[in-house]
Design a protein around this motif. Sequence first.
Motif, short mmCIF file in Angstrom:
data_model
loop_
_atom_site.label_atom_id
_atom_site.label_comp_id
_atom_site.label_asym_id
_atom_site.label_seq_id
_atom_site.Cartn_x
_atom_site.Cartn_y
_atom_site.Cartn_z
N HIS A 1 42.64 50.38 34.79
CA HIS A 1 41.37 49.68 34.97
C HIS A 1 40.55 49.70 33.69
O HIS A 1 40.04 48.68 33.22
CB HIS A 1 40.61 50.35 36.12
N PRO B 1 34.64 37.94 29.61
CA PRO B 1 33.95 38.65 30.71
C PRO B 1 34.84 38.84 31.94
O PRO B 1 34.97 37.93 32.76
CB PRO B 1 32.73 37.77 31.00
N ASP B 2 35.46 39.98 32.01
CA ASP B 2 36.27 40.39 33.17
C ASP B 2 37.45 39.45 33.46
O ASP B 2 37.97 39.46 34.57
CB ASP B 2 35.41 40.52 34.44
N VAL B 3 37.87 38.67 32.48
CA VAL B 3 38.98 37.74 32.70
C VAL B 3 40.28 38.51 32.92
O VAL B 3 41.00 38.32 33.91
CB VAL B 3 39.12 36.78 31.50
N LEU C 1 40.56 41.74 33.40
CA LEU C 1 40.40 42.69 34.51
C LEU C 1 40.71 42.01 35.84
O LEU C 1 41.48 42.53 36.65
CB LEU C 1 38.96 43.22 34.51
N SER C 2 40.14 40.84 36.05
CA SER C 2 40.37 40.13 37.30
C SER C 2 41.82 39.73 37.46
O SER C 2 42.43 39.92 38.51
CB SER C 2 39.49 38.87 37.35
N ASP D 1 43.86 42.64 38.30
CA ASP D 1 43.65 43.06 39.69
C ASP D 1 44.44 42.19 40.67
O ASP D 1 44.85 42.64 41.74
CB ASP D 1 42.17 42.97 40.04
N TRP D 2 44.63 40.95 40.30
CA TRP D 2 45.25 40.02 41.25
C TRP D 2 46.75 39.89 41.06
O TRP D 2 47.38 39.05 41.69
CB TRP D 2 44.63 38.63 41.10
N VAL E 1 35.61 44.21 40.40
CA VAL E 1 34.26 43.65 40.32
C VAL E 1 33.54 43.84 41.64
O VAL E 1 32.34 44.15 41.68
CB VAL E 1 34.34 42.16 39.93
N ARG F 1 32.18 47.12 41.83
CA ARG F 1 30.95 47.24 41.04
C ARG F 1 29.74 46.76 41.83
O ARG F 1 28.65 47.31 41.69
CB ARG F 1 31.10 46.45 39.73
N VAL G 1 34.77 35.90 39.50
CA VAL G 1 33.43 36.48 39.35
C VAL G 1 33.49 37.57 38.28
O VAL G 1 34.38 38.43 38.33
CB VAL G 1 32.94 37.08 40.69
N ALA G 2 32.56 37.52 37.36
CA ALA G 2 32.50 38.56 36.33
C ALA G 2 31.29 39.45 36.57
O ALA G 2 30.38 39.09 37.32
CB ALA G 2 32.42 37.90 34.95
N THR G 3 31.33 40.59 35.89
CA THR G 3 30.25 41.55 36.07
C THR G 3 28.91 40.94 35.64
O THR G 3 27.87 41.22 36.24
CB THR G 3 30.54 42.82 35.24
N GLU G 4 28.96 40.13 34.62
CA GLU G 4 27.71 39.54 34.13
C GLU G 4 27.09 38.61 35.17
O GLU G 4 25.86 38.44 35.20
CB GLU G 4 27.94 38.81 32.81
#
Lengths: 518, 351
Positions: free
Chosen positions: A94, A107-109, A111-112, A115-116, B250, B253, B304-307
């Motif tokens: 993570h 931005p969390d690209v 990470l997401s 996760d998937w 996310v 979070r 969906v991002a944290t921002e």
Amino acid sequence: MLNVKAMQDARTLADGTTLAFRKQIRMAAWRYRLERLARTSSRLAWAVAAALLVLLLVALILVSGTWLFPLALTVVFAGVAVGLGILEARVDRHRLLVRMDAHAKLPDVILSAGDWESAPRDPWRERQRTEALQLLSKLDWKQIWPIHWPRLLWLPLVTTFLLMAVLWKVQMDWVKKQWQAQVAMQQENAPANAEQLKPLEQVFQDWDEAQKVAPSPELAELLKQIKPMRDQMASGQMTEKQVLLKMNDIQARLQAAKDKLEASSLEPMAQSLADAVKDLDGMSGLAAALQRKDFAAAKEQAAQAQQKYESGAAKMPEGANAQTASDRLGEAAQKASSDPQASSSLSQMQNAVSNKDSSSMSKGLSGLKDSLAQQSQKQSQCHNLSLQLAQMGQCKNGMCNGSGIKMGMPQLSLAKSMQPSKGAGSTVDPNRYGAATQLDANHQEMKITGTAGQGASETQTESTKDPHFEQTASNVNSAQFAAYEKLSEEATQDENLPVADRQMIKRYFEDIRPQGNQ
Amino acid sequence: MSTTPAPVEAATPLHEHGPSIEEIEQSAVHFRARFDLLKAEVQKFIVGQDDIVEHVITAMIAGGHVLLEGVPGLGKTMLVRSIASALSLNFQRIQFTPDLMPADLIGTNVLIDDGKGHPRFEFSQGPIFCNMLLGDEINRATPKTQSALLEAMQERTVTVAGQTRVLAEPFFVLATQNPLEMEGTYPLPEAQLDRFFFKLRVPYPTSAQFESILDRTTERSSPVLQPVFAGDDLVFMGDFARGVPIAPSVRQRVVEVIMATHPETELASAEVKKYVRYGASPRAGQALILAAKIRAVREGRFHVATEDIFAFAEAVLRHRVMLSFEAQADGITIEQLLANSFKELRQRWEK
């Protein structure tokens, strides 16, 4: 209606995305690990250096402990192991994905998408995975995720290296000393072998031979006392140190016997005796023999003189000569008080001169003859004891040279000295017991300075004519030996030295001990 | 390797009856276009207030209600009216006053004579039966009247005399209120506050904005707003945004953001433990994710991002986190508290 195209796209995308993800994540994971190591490397290196510094201080304070350098090595290896541990430690997936997004400014690209990966397929997620993969494939991790190693990391690393070098030096010096001391101790405690003891045994055999040639109760007693030692030597049970101690005992015993004999010897007053009898009629031979300190010859001369006075062939001194002779005989009688018989005989001779009584003179000479016979025997015994002491000294000297007794091969022989030989006793060595050798060399030291080469050159010649005693090393040795010996004794007693080291220092001083009166 | 991802799953077909990726991308483009169109239309009249406009449109797409707070004269009512004008929605405005009764709001049964001598009760709808209800100065009404909105806001139904009536779809309540410090106001009950999707503080315009406002409102001709799309499209946009996936990390979070407002949890900061009476409800989490999804589509992302979460966190949590008296005594504002809490959370996540 089935959306076949979407299914096909999804299948293609699904496999490709996952595999590509694996590859990209693996690459990023290394950056993550390196970054983690770089972040902690400075602290880790300083910790190792600090630990080494402590060990070095301990080594300098204790000056002992062979375990310090291995411990230092362990500390260094532990530091390396911790570093490798940090490098190889588990990477939280993570956090890795979050860090990848942060460095790539996504931005969390990732990470997401990560996760998937194992989530049920749907267009949204596949779209996201595809997008993430496309972004990842364009990223140059080295550029967007640079590893910043601490700028001063070299400082603790160099410090660590230097500390290890110093520690190695300190430890190795100590270990070397310890090893030498251990070897010396082992040598000292090792049983002396037959080869080493051969010279000493030869000395003892020489004494056996001497006992056969000229039996002596003193020598018989001595041989009896050293019998157990010889047996132990023969069975190889004695160490070199024990042999040396025994030899010291024997030397002490011989020296005591010699001192006892010398205490009752007339040798110191032989000149006075010669002076007392030199002017008496028929006693010039006796005086000459006494002057040479040849008591055996003196005994013969005394016997001849006695016959002359007994037969009346010799005249008693008269007048002033008689008074002078009487005084000298009285003076000699007093000086010879260490030998009661000689003193009594000389007193009788003094009375005979005073009374002009030839028969009394004959009796006095008879007593003096007996006394001189005893002195002759004592002189012989003293000579033998000196020879034995010299033999022992030679053996010990060989041992103290550091190579056992091998070098102390006995060259002197008690038995041979006792065997009668042609011309034996006809002359007497004037320096038989090692009086100081008078150096009479005319030393001249020349120092020539100049320029070597062709053509004329300037040269200077200096000549010095120094007193020979200043040129003699043995004199310098004698002068400084006492100071060094005192210093060494103080050092060996006061300092905390291993026993073997102490023995080595003693041996050294024993080696440089000036012999005789040098 | 510890980073080894989960095994490759067998390729499975996508939603057999669902939209394809191309269709989704096309819908997303339409979504963004409509959002921008609506915003642009509203901003024909409303000067500045970009964030407020975006927040209100986001809440409407999510099907939520908005509480606008600000001193009188900042254009709160005009904003709502502009949005209503830009959408083909049935708009009603109620001016809340202390003597306003619930029946004035939701309607009541009135006795009607059919002219044949048969009187009967007939339900007379209140202004709440509309698509967009502007509750102006809602905190000037008594709590009793305020509470009349509870059922309508949550269940989108109204019950009068035992009969439940469904409100039109979509239904939004955009309420304005004056700061509580002002005279003659009644604080909204917590249960009702929780039903508001966002609570927005309308700031005073900047000098440049102020000048522009003066220009636009003092000229002979004022901008005319045209409906850009119907209310049904708004519902469709909301439905589309709900399809945006949110990664488990996310989502976690979001949970942490909400839990961090609860003083009894481990996630709460020392400040929260000290100054918060009670934290946000699960509705806050729902609102946060919905708003974040809409923002993700707006930003051209498919996740969906944290921002996205932090973009709306303050608006979602501001009215749901109740400060203690100690906080009020120490002059701690909810915005300060939330900002510090978010900062701690970000630091924790970045470790």
